[in-house]
Design a protein around this motif. Structure first.
Motif, mmCIF file in Angstrom:
data_model
loop_
_atom_site.group_PDB
_atom_site.id
_atom_site.type_symbol
_atom_site.label_atom_id
_atom_site.label_comp_id
_atom_site.label_asym_id
_atom_site.label_seq_id
_atom_site.Cartn_x
_atom_site.Cartn_y
_atom_site.Cartn_z
ATOM 1 N N LYS A 181 0.779 -1.210 0.056
ATOM 2 C CA LYS A 181 -0.058 0.111 -0.167
ATOM 3 C C LYS A 181 0.806 1.222 0.023
ATOM 4 C CE LYS A 181 -4.266 1.610 2.257
ATOM 5 N NZ LYS A 181 -5.378 1.374 2.930
ATOM 6 N N PHE A 182 2.044 1.086 0.935
ATOM 7 C CA PHE A 182 2.698 2.356 0.829
ATOM 8 C C PHE A 182 3.392 2.683 -0.539
ATOM 9 C CE2 PHE A 182 5.987 -0.929 1.238
ATOM 10 C CZ PHE A 182 7.063 -0.404 0.624
ATOM 11 N N THR A 184 1.919 2.103 -3.484
ATOM 12 C CA THR A 184 0.934 2.820 -4.316
ATOM 13 C C THR A 184 1.042 4.411 -3.843
ATOM 14 O OG1 THR A 184 -0.127 0.902 -4.374
ATOM 15 C CG2 THR A 184 -1.295 3.000 -4.954
ATOM 16 N N TYR A 185 1.213 4.789 -2.723
ATOM 17 C CA TYR A 185 0.870 6.140 -2.168
ATOM 18 C C TYR A 185 2.159 6.881 -2.821
ATOM 19 C CZ TYR A 185 -2.709 5.147 0.959
ATOM 20 O OH TYR A 185 -4.036 4.841 1.449
ATOM 21 N N GLY A 188 2.054 7.506 -6.468
ATOM 22 C CA GLY A 188 1.251 8.577 -6.704
ATOM 23 C C GLY A 188 1.892 10.018 -6.479
ATOM 24 N N VAL A 189 2.550 10.069 -5.455
ATOM 25 C CA VAL A 189 3.408 11.234 -5.217
ATOM 26 C C VAL A 189 4.492 11.597 -6.418
ATOM 27 C CG1 VAL A 189 4.874 12.576 -3.988
ATOM 28 C CG2 VAL A 189 2.908 11.191 -2.610
ATOM 29 N N TYR A 224 -6.777 1.209 -11.709
ATOM 30 C CA TYR A 224 -6.121 2.127 -11.661
ATOM 31 C C TYR A 224 -6.214 3.512 -12.262
ATOM 32 C CZ TYR A 224 -2.941 -0.301 -8.244
ATOM 33 O OH TYR A 224 -2.512 -1.268 -7.202
ATOM 34 N N PHE A 227 -7.006 6.426 -9.878
ATOM 35 C CA PHE A 227 -5.730 6.588 -9.523
ATOM 36 C C PHE A 227 -4.908 7.516 -10.218
ATOM 37 C CE2 PHE A 227 -1.019 5.487 -9.719
ATOM 38 C CZ PHE A 227 -0.700 5.952 -8.080
ATOM 39 N N THR A 231 -4.219 11.778 -9.551
ATOM 40 C CA THR A 231 -2.832 12.228 -9.664
ATOM 41 C C THR A 231 -2.727 13.403 -10.769
ATOM 42 O OG1 THR A 231 -1.997 10.468 -11.009
ATOM 43 C CG2 THR A 231 -1.910 10.209 -8.661
#
Length: 433
Positions: A181-182, A184-185, A188-189, A224, A227, A231
């Motif tokens: 999960k981390f 994916t974050y 994204g950033v 996604y 997602f 973004t």
């Protein structure tokens, strides 16, 4: 024996993935990797008689195009040796794409090597690019070029091109990788940061490519989708804020191109008076400089419309006053792939690129139709992203570099190898890597 075999495979995968950071350094080492890989793979294919890597429609069309370019270099080009520099070994790009296909077939871990290579390079450029923007100099001492960011590329203003052209490949590999999960974050950033940095680079064509590939991907993928949409919206918001606070960036990226294309009236009368009479009452292609090159290339094409003048010959023929149009009629290439191929390879060579565009658009329309009518999709999300990388290469309405440029052709052949493997290989699966 098995450990030696896997060590060799791992080393090969590492060397191949190293082409990503080497592209930042310059064209020499990437071209060396491509050339050696192509020669090795040709030897391996003929020795083991595994010709099926070359016996598919895209590769057959590509090799016919290569042979055609060599022939017109010999029989038509004004300067045979100069023309040969572009045409003689152009086939290595197709062979290199097949070698990527072969390596993925042998060991899917190469996808991981490329994924992390892209992540590290994108992250390095993001950190250094923002540092250069806010401090006027990057960590290696390269200064800003006016308002334009180059980061580790130094005097070469191609950071945005590098990021925008390789972004679809990164997204494709992200989609098929097992993720925490981390992660994916984090991605994204990174995506938001890259989107903004491409705009900040001042490379209008690169930002245009980013928008085309992003919209294409958002419309045609299944997972996604939100997602990438979120973004992208976040990035556009920050770009809007940035534009409000930077009139120079706004002028370069938005106002100047709009004025030069004649979409809004130019208030600078002195600039209007200086505009070339031959283009003043016509539609402007992109900018006055691009328009001048395109119209000159078209005049060169009209002189030999079937076969063209030979690869790399635009830079020679544009010096002739009978072809020259506008304020800047002569450079090494006309800054548009289609116009360049018309001038240098004629209508026959032009058909090669047009065939690529037709394929991308036709398969994309099938994908879109399947989404509308809720049918089985012909393309996976992974393939859609790779196709987006190919789309921005064959897209006709945009300024481009030199079609035969070593650095560029390596960048635009990378997603081709991954895509060919996904379409033609029996070993392709959608299992996460």
């Amino acid at each position: 024996m098995n450990s030696i075999k896997y060590t060799k495979i791992g080393l090969t995968n590492f060397i191949m993935a190293s082409i990503i950071p080497f592209l930042i350094w310059g064209p020499f080492f990437p071209d060396l990797i491509v050339s050696i890989s192509a020669l090795f793979f040709l030897y391996y294919v003929f020795k083991n008689k595994i010709y099926y890597y070359f016996l598919n429609t895209p590769l057959i069309i590509f090799f016919i195009f290569c042979i055609y370019c060599i022939l017109i270099s010999i029989f038509i080009a004004e300067d045979i040796f100069m023309s040969f520099e572009s045409s003689l070994f152009y086939f290595r790009i197709g062979v290199f794409s097949c070698f990527i296909w072969y390596l993925i077939d042998k060991d899917r871990s190469i996808l991981i090597f490329f994924y992390y290579s892209l992540i590290l390079c994108f992250l390095a450029l993001v950190v250094d690019g923002y540092f250069q923007y806010f401090n006027g100099i990057n960590i290696l001492g390269f200064k800003l070029h006016g308002i334009r960011i180059s980061s580790f590329f130094g005097d070469e203003l191609i950071m945005g091109s590098y990021l925008s052209r390789l972004f679809p490949l990164l997204f494709a590999l992200f989609l098929v990788k097992k993720k925490q999960k981390f992660e994916t974050y984090f991605i994204g950033v990174l995506f938001v940061s890259v989107d903004i940095l491409i705009y900040m680079s001042g490379e209008r064509a690169s930002f245009y490519f980013l928008n085309i590939s992003t919209i294409f991907i958002i419309i045609l993928i299944k997972n996604y989708q939100k997602f990438r949409l979120i973004t992208f919206i976040i990035a556009i918001f920050f770009i809007f804020i940035l534009s409000i606070n930077s009139s120079n960036l706004t002028d370069r990226m938005i106002l100047n191109p709009v004025k030069e294309m004649g979409l809004i009236k130019n208030q600078d009368k002195s600039q209007d008076k200086s505009q070339d009479k031959s283009t003043k009452n016509n539609i402007i292609f992109f900018t006055e400089g691009h328009d001048s090159l395109i119209r000159t290339a078209y005049n060169i094409f009209k002189d030999k419309p079937i076969f063209g003048h030979g690869p790399k010959m635009f830079r020679v023929k544009c010096k002739n006053e009978k072809y020259a149009v506008g304020i800047s009629p002569c450079m090494t290439h006309p800054h548009n792939f289609y116009v360049q191929l018309l001038a240098e390879t004629g209508f026959i060579g032009f058909l090669f690129l047009l065939t690529g565009l037709y394929y991308v658009l036709s398969i994309s329309l099938k994908q879109f139709k399947s989404i509308i009518f809720k049918q089985k999709r012909p393309l996976s999300d992974y393939q859609v992203c790779l196709l987006a990388g190919i789309l921005i290469t064959v897209w006709p309405i945009s300024p481009n570099g030199n079609f035969f440029n070593n650095w560029l052709m390596i960048v635009y052949c990378l997603p081709v190898g991954f895509y060919l493997q996904s379409v033609y290989s029996k070993k392709f699966t959608l299992k996460d890597i």
